[in-house]
Structures are given as C-alpha cells and as structure tokens.
Design a protein around this motif. Sequence first.
Motif, PDB file in Angstrom:
ATOM      1  N   LEU A  67      -8.311  -4.336 -10.460  1.00  0.00           N
ATOM      2  CA  LEU A  67      -8.190  -3.273 -10.277  1.00  0.00           C
ATOM      3  C   LEU A  67      -7.180  -3.719  -8.986  1.00  0.00           C
ATOM      4  O   LEU A  67      -7.076  -4.585  -8.166  1.00  0.00           O
ATOM      5  CB  LEU A  67      -8.681  -1.607  -9.388  1.00  0.00           C
ATOM      6  CG  LEU A  67      -9.306  -1.581 -10.863  1.00  0.00           C
ATOM      7  CD1 LEU A  67     -10.354  -0.075 -10.253  1.00  0.00           C
ATOM      8  CD2 LEU A  67      -8.620  -0.647 -11.927  1.00  0.00           C
ATOM      9  N   TYR A  68      -5.781  -2.618  -8.619  1.00  0.00           N
ATOM     10  CA  TYR A  68      -5.223  -3.037  -7.454  1.00  0.00           C
ATOM     11  C   TYR A  68      -5.032  -2.168  -5.958  1.00  0.00           C
ATOM     12  O   TYR A  68      -5.190  -1.082  -6.356  1.00  0.00           O
ATOM     13  CB  TYR A  68      -3.995  -2.965  -7.133  1.00  0.00           C
ATOM     14  CG  TYR A  68      -3.683  -4.488  -7.754  1.00  0.00           C
ATOM     15  CD1 TYR A  68      -3.542  -5.594  -8.171  1.00  0.00           C
ATOM     16  CD2 TYR A  68      -3.403  -4.310  -9.218  1.00  0.00           C
ATOM     17  CE1 TYR A  68      -2.963  -6.805  -8.700  1.00  0.00           C
ATOM     18  CE2 TYR A  68      -3.941  -5.248 -10.758  1.00  0.00           C
ATOM     19  CZ  TYR A  68      -3.127  -6.550 -10.086  1.00  0.00           C
ATOM     20  OH  TYR A  68      -3.196  -7.678 -10.957  1.00  0.00           O
ATOM     21  N   CYS A  69      -5.604  -1.970  -4.933  1.00  0.00           N
ATOM     22  CA  CYS A  69      -5.475  -1.272  -3.822  1.00  0.00           C
ATOM     23  C   CYS A  69      -4.860  -0.994  -3.292  1.00  0.00           C
ATOM     24  O   CYS A  69      -4.120  -2.248  -2.596  1.00  0.00           O
ATOM     25  CB  CYS A  69      -7.364  -1.595  -2.910  1.00  0.00           C
ATOM     26  SG  CYS A  69      -7.717   0.077  -1.851  1.00  0.00           S
ATOM     27  N   VAL A  70      -4.275   0.723  -2.975  1.00  0.00           N
ATOM     28  CA  VAL A  70      -3.437   0.543  -2.035  1.00  0.00           C
ATOM     29  C   VAL A  70      -3.928   0.377  -0.397  1.00  0.00           C
ATOM     30  O   VAL A  70      -4.749   1.240   0.536  1.00  0.00           O
ATOM     31  CB  VAL A  70      -2.398   2.104  -2.250  1.00  0.00           C
ATOM     32  CG1 VAL A  70      -1.334   2.383  -1.271  1.00  0.00           C
ATOM     33  CG2 VAL A  70      -2.517   2.004  -3.595  1.00  0.00           C
ATOM     34  N   PRO A  71      -2.981  -0.802   0.292  1.00  0.00           N
ATOM     35  CA  PRO A  71      -2.731  -0.938   1.648  1.00  0.00           C
ATOM     36  C   PRO A  71      -1.922   0.146   2.617  1.00  0.00           C
ATOM     37  O   PRO A  71      -1.233   0.554   2.089  1.00  0.00           O
ATOM     38  CB  PRO A  71      -2.260  -2.313   1.924  1.00  0.00           C
ATOM     39  CG  PRO A  71      -1.980  -2.726   1.154  1.00  0.00           C
ATOM     40  CD  PRO A  71      -1.684  -1.873   0.090  1.00  0.00           C
ATOM     41  N   ALA A  72      -2.809   0.289   4.017  1.00  0.00           N
ATOM     42  CA  ALA A  72      -1.657   1.065   4.995  1.00  0.00           C
ATOM     43  C   ALA A  72      -0.375   0.320   4.532  1.00  0.00           C
ATOM     44  O   ALA A  72      -0.013   1.016   4.762  1.00  0.00           O
ATOM     45  CB  ALA A  72      -2.390   0.997   6.104  1.00  0.00           C
ATOM     46  N   SER A  73      -0.238  -0.422   4.460  1.00  0.00           N
ATOM     47  CA  SER A  73       1.046  -0.668   4.624  1.00  0.00           C
ATOM     48  C   SER A  73       2.144  -0.925   3.560  1.00  0.00           C
ATOM     49  O   SER A  73       2.929  -1.424   3.731  1.00  0.00           O
ATOM     50  CB  SER A  73       1.239  -2.896   4.452  1.00  0.00           C
ATOM     51  OG  SER A  73       0.768  -3.149   3.510  1.00  0.00           O
TER      52      SER A  73
END
Length: 460
Positions: free
Chosen positions: A260-266
């Motif tokens: 999976l991929y996690c959305v970072p703040a950037s």
Amino acid sequence: MFAKAFRVKSNTAIKGSDRRKLRADVTTAFPTLGTDQVSELVPGKEELNIVKLYAYKGDAVTVYVSGGNPILFELEKNLYPTVYTLWSYPDLLPTFTTWPLVLEKLVGGADLMLPGLVMPPAGLPQVQKGDLCAISLVGNRAPVAIGVAAMSTAEMLTSGLKGRGFSVLHTYQDHLCPEGRQLDIKKSSYKKLSKFLQQMQQEQIIQVKELSKGVESIVAVDWKHPRITSFVIPEPSPTSQTIQEGSREQPYHPPDIKPLYCVPASMTLLFQESGHKKGSFLEGSEVRTIIINYAKKNDLVDADNKNLVKLDPILCDCILEKNEQHTVMKLTWDSLLTRCLEKLQPAYQVTFPGQEPIVKKGKICPIDITLAQRASNKKVTVVRNLEAYGLDPYSVAAILQQRCQASTTVTSAPGAKDSLQVQIQGNQVHHLGWLLLEEYQLPRKHIQGLEKAPKPGKKK
C-alpha cells in the motif's frame, strides 16, 4: 495490581453460608464451569480462607485461598480467577498469546500492548471492550496473566494492532503468587523433602546449602533448566473434557500481503480533491486512477502529445526536486506516476484467513535466513521475522529439530524489540526453504537467504 507488596487486613476461615454464596457467585461469573468443576474449585469441606487486603494503590481486594492457593479475588464486586485457577481450567477465559520476553514487563506492572500480541493462524479470539481475558505465552497454553480488554477484537484489528490492548490485573510471579501453590512432598514419589532436594540438586536444577545443622536452604535455581522451561500443562484428553472446536490446533495458512501507499503531509494537496487526507492508505491502482483523474480534471494533458502531462504548481511542489522547479514543465504519464509513487510513504496490508486486514506503515520485513559461525567453528542457520507471517518460532524450531535431527534454540533477536529468532545447528537452509515454500506456501519474494543452501556434493 499485585506488582508491588500489599497490606493484609484480615485472614479468616470462610463460613458455611459464605462458601455456598461463593459457589453461586462463581457459577454466575463463569457459566461455562459445570457443577462438578465449581465444587472442585470451591470445595465443601477443605480449608478455605478469606483474605482481605489493600493493594499498593489502595484498592480493597478480597482473595479466596484454598489449600494455600489463591483461587479467586474480588474487586469492586467483580470476581476474577487467579492464574492458579486458570492452570486447572485453561479454557475458562478467551486467551490471547504473547512472547515469553513480555512476561517480565507484565510482572513489573505494565499493561499488554497490542504490538506484543501473537496472531494465531485461526485469528484472535472474539471479545468486546471490558471482557475478562487470559494471557499465555508462545509454546505454553498455561495462562500467565489476567486482564481486561481495552478494546474489542474488531477495534484491535482496525488499529493495526497498535495501542494498549489489555489492562493487566494479575500475573504469574506477582506478589499474590507467594501466597500460592505448595508442593505436598508426602503425596509425591519422594515422600521426604530431603530426597526431593537431593534429586533436584543432582539434576543441577537447584543448589542446596546447609546454613546450620539440620537446616537446608535453596540458594540458587536454574530457571533455564530444560526440566523447568519445558514444563507445560498437558492438553486435556477427549474423555476428561469436551474439546471445543475453537480451541483445536488449526493448520497454517499464509497471509495475503498487499503493498500500500500512505499519503504524507507533502502530498495532501494532490490527493484532497479525491477525498483523501494525510495518513490515508491507497493501493497502487487507486493512486494511478487519482493522478489520471486529477490531470484530466485540471486540463493538464498536453493537447499536442497525449502522452505528456503539464505540471501545475501542485504537481511541481509534490513530485519535483528543488532544482527541477523551473526546468521541468512536462512529464510522461509513466514518469509522473513513478515519481508520485516514490514520494508516497510505503505501507502494507496483512490479511490472515477469516480475519480483518491489518494495515501498517513501512515495508514488511522478509523472513531472513542467515548462516553464522559459533564455538569450535560450527556453522548454524538463523531465521528471523517469522512472527510477521503468523508463524510461531517455537513450533518452527520443534519441526526443524525433528526433520533435521539437529539441535535448535529460540532466542531474542538482536536489535528487534519483542522478536525471536530460531537457530538450528548446521546449514539447514534447504530444509527451512522446503518448510516455508512448499508446506507453508509462503511466496519466495518474502524470504531472503535461500541461496545460502549447501550446493550438491558439498558438506553442510
């Protein structure tokens, strides 16, 4: 609750009427116990005492002691079994399993955190928040602690097995234990204490010293002696106890592991239009769809070349390096998607058969197989990270010991918190690979070190 010394207020023999009331309370609190079992737990004529005490935090607790063993304790009108009682009735409560290294922390007064749980092949027991539960160690079904669930099983899985799982009330080796079980030598084959101590000393389990004439004292105990570490409560036989379907040994089935991929703040500005925020988990196909929709919605597809995408300020900030901000104006679809995936944080989802998925950040560590040299230049095989795939290191060690006809040990994995490693004498990578790939059906991509197997014709 009993991690520190308590103060005893009174210790009195129970009255007949109180004994009958206690039986009724036990029947109500633990309906799975039969009449004969209740009578066995709360005997009719044997000595039974009521000990009223104050725990170190000031809680008023009533402990019921039978034959010198604390069998039950009562707190705020709630009745709880002790670990001694659970050794006789190990299926009385839903049981969760943790690693042997965690026991020391529980005895010291710590609660059981969810990362310390071991996921069995059949999944976690189904409980609700506030349910009373037993805690046992890998390789031994005898409970070592009693606690209250801080959340339901569904909430545990949703949290990714993070946070506090159980408020621990009582453990093996806490201050309630010295009040407990005694060995009646007269009922054993030794008959006399001196013979028992002599035999235990000959087996190097204990060291006995005569402090004064006729007075012997145990001055040391080898807690790592095989006779002690291998002690377990025998499994109940079908004739003596009904075997519950849920407690039977379940065959191992490999988990389904999905990257999976996690959305970072950037990257939040790029994904917020699709309803995702910081910390959201996405599959690769979902990321691709979101990027394509974003480019089309904002008219970023190059009119002259449909394979190119113009970069707006949001795309520039999210995927370009600082030195590219004023030089890169367009990217191909493949380059755009590749860069986007590289900027997202890695994560993964593990789903065991019949269980809710568990999502964690980072990359799942592969099962790691290495070879090492030990004393006298002897070669050993070491395997780590079995727990991440739902495998019990002690069970794997037992299987390999039998198949390889070699000694095996289970120890703490260096540099890994609450993780174990299995060590097998000799180069046993071939046997280990067969077990993991053929019998457990684990994908080869999640195993590293298989190439270290001995080549045909070479000595292991």
